[in-house]
Motif scaffolding. Structure first.
Motif, PDB file in Angstrom:
ATOM      1  N   PHE A  77       0.735  -1.096   0.203  1.00 45.69           N
ATOM      2  CA  PHE A  77      -0.099   0.016  -0.136  1.00 45.69           C
ATOM      3  C   PHE A  77       0.989   1.373  -0.194  1.00 45.69           C
ATOM      4  O   PHE A  77       0.097   2.501  -0.477  1.00 45.69           O
ATOM      5  CB  PHE A  77      -0.297   0.172   0.746  1.00 45.69           C
ATOM      6  CG  PHE A  77      -2.340  -0.982   1.240  1.00 45.69           C
ATOM      7  CD1 PHE A  77      -3.209  -0.655   0.337  1.00 45.69           C
ATOM      8  CD2 PHE A  77      -2.066  -2.008   1.470  1.00 45.69           C
ATOM      9  CE1 PHE A  77      -4.073  -1.340  -0.275  1.00 45.69           C
ATOM     10  CE2 PHE A  77      -2.586  -3.088   1.771  1.00 45.69           C
ATOM     11  CZ  PHE A  77      -4.499  -2.104   0.397  1.00 45.69           C
ATOM     12  N   LEU A  78       1.544   0.829   0.517  1.00 44.93           N
ATOM     13  CA  LEU A  78       3.273   2.456   1.093  1.00 44.93           C
ATOM     14  C   LEU A  78       3.092   2.307  -0.608  1.00 44.93           C
ATOM     15  O   LEU A  78       3.289   3.515  -1.410  1.00 44.93           O
ATOM     16  CB  LEU A  78       4.315   2.372   1.607  1.00 44.93           C
ATOM     17  CG  LEU A  78       3.984   2.245   3.060  1.00 44.93           C
ATOM     18  CD1 LEU A  78       4.609   2.028   3.518  1.00 44.93           C
ATOM     19  CD2 LEU A  78       3.802   3.738   3.473  1.00 44.93           C
ATOM     20  N   ARG A  79       3.624   1.730  -1.741  1.00 40.59           N
ATOM     21  CA  ARG A  79       3.890   1.384  -2.590  1.00 40.59           C
ATOM     22  C   ARG A  79       3.285   1.672  -4.240  1.00 40.59           C
ATOM     23  O   ARG A  79       3.454   2.891  -4.762  1.00 40.59           O
ATOM     24  CB  ARG A  79       4.388   0.027  -3.272  1.00 40.59           C
ATOM     25  CG  ARG A  79       5.869   0.272  -4.916  1.00 40.59           C
ATOM     26  CD  ARG A  79       6.451  -1.427  -4.882  1.00 40.59           C
ATOM     27  NE  ARG A  79       5.277  -2.256  -5.218  1.00 40.59           N
ATOM     28  CZ  ARG A  79       5.229  -3.541  -4.374  1.00 40.59           C
ATOM     29  NH1 ARG A  79       5.864  -3.322  -3.112  1.00 40.59           N
ATOM     30  NH2 ARG A  79       4.011  -4.007  -4.340  1.00 40.59           N
ATOM     31  N   MET A  80       1.712   1.733  -3.489  1.00 42.42           N
ATOM     32  CA  MET A  80       1.054   2.255  -4.206  1.00 42.42           C
ATOM     33  C   MET A  80       0.964   3.577  -4.102  1.00 42.42           C
ATOM     34  O   MET A  80      -0.207   4.343  -4.569  1.00 42.42           O
ATOM     35  CB  MET A  80      -0.110   1.516  -3.619  1.00 42.42           C
ATOM     36  CG  MET A  80      -0.200  -0.161  -4.013  1.00 42.42           C
ATOM     37  SD  MET A  80       0.280   0.388  -6.545  1.00 42.42           S
ATOM     38  CE  MET A  80       1.541  -0.349  -6.659  1.00 42.42           C
ATOM     39  N   LYS A  81       1.223   4.413  -2.992  1.00 41.52           N
ATOM     40  CA  LYS A  81       0.796   5.629  -2.546  1.00 41.52           C
ATOM     41  C   LYS A  81      -0.529   5.671  -1.436  1.00 41.52           C
ATOM     42  O   LYS A  81      -1.322   6.934  -1.483  1.00 41.52           O
ATOM     43  CB  LYS A  81       1.291   7.023  -3.235  1.00 41.52           C
ATOM     44  CG  LYS A  81       1.895   6.390  -4.369  1.00 41.52           C
ATOM     45  CD  LYS A  81       3.099   7.263  -3.339  1.00 41.52           C
ATOM     46  CE  LYS A  81       5.167   6.929  -3.930  1.00 41.52           C
ATOM     47  NZ  LYS A  81       5.853   7.153  -3.284  1.00 41.52           N
ATOM     48  N   SER A  82      -0.842   4.505  -1.488  1.00 40.41           N
ATOM     49  CA  SER A  82      -2.410   4.762  -0.583  1.00 40.41           C
ATOM     50  C   SER A  82      -3.091   4.270   0.647  1.00 40.41           C
ATOM     51  O   SER A  82      -3.683   4.598   1.397  1.00 40.41           O
ATOM     52  CB  SER A  82      -3.019   3.771  -1.347  1.00 40.41           C
ATOM     53  OG  SER A  82      -3.181   3.570  -2.989  1.00 40.41           O
ATOM     54  N   TYR A  83      -1.719   3.898   1.591  1.00 39.22           N
ATOM     55  CA  TYR A  83      -0.905   3.319   2.362  1.00 39.22           C
ATOM     56  C   TYR A  83      -1.886   4.751   3.608  1.00 39.22           C
ATOM     57  O   TYR A  83      -2.664   4.994   4.556  1.00 39.22           O
ATOM     58  CB  TYR A  83      -0.074   2.826   3.224  1.00 39.22           C
ATOM     59  CG  TYR A  83      -0.013   3.584   4.559  1.00 39.22           C
ATOM     60  CD1 TYR A  83      -0.691   1.249   5.509  1.00 39.22           C
ATOM     61  CD2 TYR A  83       0.867   3.572   5.857  1.00 39.22           C
ATOM     62  CE1 TYR A  83       0.212   0.709   6.470  1.00 39.22           C
ATOM     63  CE2 TYR A  83       0.302   2.852   7.121  1.00 39.22           C
ATOM     64  CZ  TYR A  83       0.121   1.746   7.115  1.00 39.22           C
ATOM     65  OH  TYR A  83      -0.356   1.236   8.855  1.00 39.22           O
ATOM     66  N   LEU A  84      -0.882   5.744   3.443  1.00 38.95           N
ATOM     67  CA  LEU A  84      -1.677   7.342   4.455  1.00 38.95           C
ATOM     68  C   LEU A  84      -3.182   7.222   4.092  1.00 38.95           C
ATOM     69  O   LEU A  84      -4.084   7.593   5.207  1.00 38.95           O
ATOM     70  CB  LEU A  84      -0.670   7.982   4.491  1.00 38.95           C
ATOM     71  CG  LEU A  84       0.332   7.864   5.307  1.00 38.95           C
ATOM     72  CD1 LEU A  84       1.763   8.781   4.529  1.00 38.95           C
ATOM     73  CD2 LEU A  84       0.402   6.774   6.106  1.00 38.95           C
ATOM     74  N   LEU A  85      -3.344   7.498   3.040  1.00 37.48           N
ATOM     75  CA  LEU A  85      -5.355   7.617   3.017  1.00 37.48           C
ATOM     76  C   LEU A  85      -5.974   6.569   3.640  1.00 37.48           C
ATOM     77  O   LEU A  85      -7.050   7.180   3.860  1.00 37.48           O
ATOM     78  CB  LEU A  85      -5.092   7.793   1.044  1.00 37.48           C
ATOM     79  CG  LEU A  85      -6.628   8.501   0.540  1.00 37.48           C
ATOM     80  CD1 LEU A  85      -6.330  10.252   1.878  1.00 37.48           C
ATOM     81  CD2 LEU A  85      -5.998   8.699  -0.685  1.00 37.48           C
ATOM     82  N   LEU A  86      -5.340   5.894   3.193  1.00 41.40           N
ATOM     83  CA  LEU A  86      -6.492   4.368   3.976  1.00 41.40           C
ATOM     84  C   LEU A  86      -6.453   4.603   5.497  1.00 41.40           C
ATOM     85  O   LEU A  86      -7.690   4.079   5.950  1.00 41.40           O
ATOM     86  CB  LEU A  86      -6.125   2.751   3.155  1.00 41.40           C
ATOM     87  CG  LEU A  86      -6.504   3.346   1.782  1.00 41.40           C
ATOM     88  CD1 LEU A  86      -5.885   1.822   1.068  1.00 41.40           C
ATOM     89  CD2 LEU A  86      -8.162   3.221   1.595  1.00 41.40           C
ATOM     90  N   LYS A  87      -5.687   5.199   5.559  1.00 40.34           N
ATOM     91  CA  LYS A  87      -5.171   5.101   7.392  1.00 40.34           C
ATOM     92  C   LYS A  87      -6.077   5.915   7.394  1.00 40.34           C
ATOM     93  O   LYS A  87      -7.053   5.510   9.321  1.00 40.34           O
ATOM     94  CB  LYS A  87      -4.078   4.678   7.886  1.00 40.34           C
ATOM     95  CG  LYS A  87      -3.732   4.295   9.601  1.00 40.34           C
ATOM     96  CD  LYS A  87      -2.208   4.183   9.427  1.00 40.34           C
ATOM     97  CE  LYS A  87      -2.439   3.396  11.059  1.00 40.34           C
ATOM     98  NZ  LYS A  87      -1.453   2.588  11.587  1.00 40.34           N
ATOM     99  N   GLU A  88      -5.527   7.109   7.577  1.00 45.97           N
ATOM    100  CA  GLU A  88      -6.035   8.075   7.947  1.00 45.97           C
ATOM    101  C   GLU A  88      -7.974   8.865   7.454  1.00 45.97           C
ATOM    102  O   GLU A  88      -9.137   8.870   8.160  1.00 45.97           O
ATOM    103  CB  GLU A  88      -5.381   9.585   7.556  1.00 45.97           C
ATOM    104  CG  GLU A  88      -4.692   9.149   7.905  1.00 45.97           C
ATOM    105  CD  GLU A  88      -3.437  10.351   6.918  1.00 45.97           C
ATOM    106  OE1 GLU A  88      -3.638  11.508   6.675  1.00 45.97           O
ATOM    107  OE2 GLU A  88      -2.125  11.011   7.896  1.00 45.97           O
TER     108      GLU A  88
END
Length: 221
Positions: A106-117
């Motif tokens: 998810f970090l590689r896809m640049k989605s991790y922080l958005l999905l987490k927050e």
């Protein structure tokens, strides 16, 4: 834009969608990525899958649930399936675990922080909606904060949550429009609206701060 070949339109709309996603302008991102996904031909499977990954990130936070067939077709069940299940059930610990299990991806896809927050806010909303439906007394649209606190501790598997944490989360959800009503601090209850106390997530328009690149430019540049 229509004068350009479809392939170039898809590429352009994909990158515009990614830009909006980075800016947390999710509805604009969804529109651009939806166009790119639908116009990308099925012969370009890898490209469609890559577009879909970012489209799903926006759609989940906007309250849309993909079909199991779509996830299976693009081999995304293991990545998004547990997230969706946890989000729908209001299970915070399960949601975080599912996200962290594939953190690097998810970090590689640049989605991790958005999905987490932003994604976790939807989980909280669904958790408190369950509390409301289970504990609601006839003809009384109220939620007791003590019930919310119990549910929050169970859902997060974190006993350190207290009344102030619970109240802060309820205020956040009310302020952003995921719940309709008001808090009665001294009675430790949330008085909910008689009509659609928990509006569908897709109908909620959250106002977020938009990054303005011009603010970072020096005078005269």
């Amino acid at each position: 834009m229509n004068d350009y070949p479809v392939g170039q339109q898809v590429t352009y709309r994909y990158y515009v969608g990614r830009y909006y996603l980075y800016q947390h302008q999710l509805r604009k991102a969804e529109k651009e990525l939806e166009f790119a996904f639908r116009r990308c031909t099925r012969h370009h499977y890898k490209n469609k899958r890559h577009i879909l990954i970012h489209l799903l990130t926006a759609k989940l936070i906007l309250g849309y649930r993909p079909t199991s067939q779509l996830l299976e077709r693009y081999k995304l069940v293991d990545l998004f399936g547990p997230l969706i299940q946890a989000m729908l059930s209001g299970n915070v610990a399960q949601y975080v675990t599912a996200l962290d299990a594939h953190m690097e991806w998810f970090l590689r896809m640049k989605s991790y922080l958005l999905l987490k927050e932003r994604g976790k806010v939807i989980v909280w909303r669904n958790l408190f909606r369950k509390v409301y439906l289970i504990t609601r007394e006839p003809n009384r649209n109220k939620i007791r904060m003590e019930n919310c606190l119990i549910a929050l501790r169970i859902s997060t598997q974190d006993p350190s949550y207290d009344e102030m944490d619970t109240e802060a989360l309820l205020v956040t959800l009310l302020d952003q429009g995921y719940m309709k009503g008001y808090l009665h601090h001294y009675q430790s209850i949330a008085v909910m609206s008689n009509q659609r106390p928990f509006p569908p997530v897709a109908s909620v328009h959250v106002t977020t701060e938009v990054y303005d690149e011009s603010q970072n430019q020096r005078d005269g540049t």
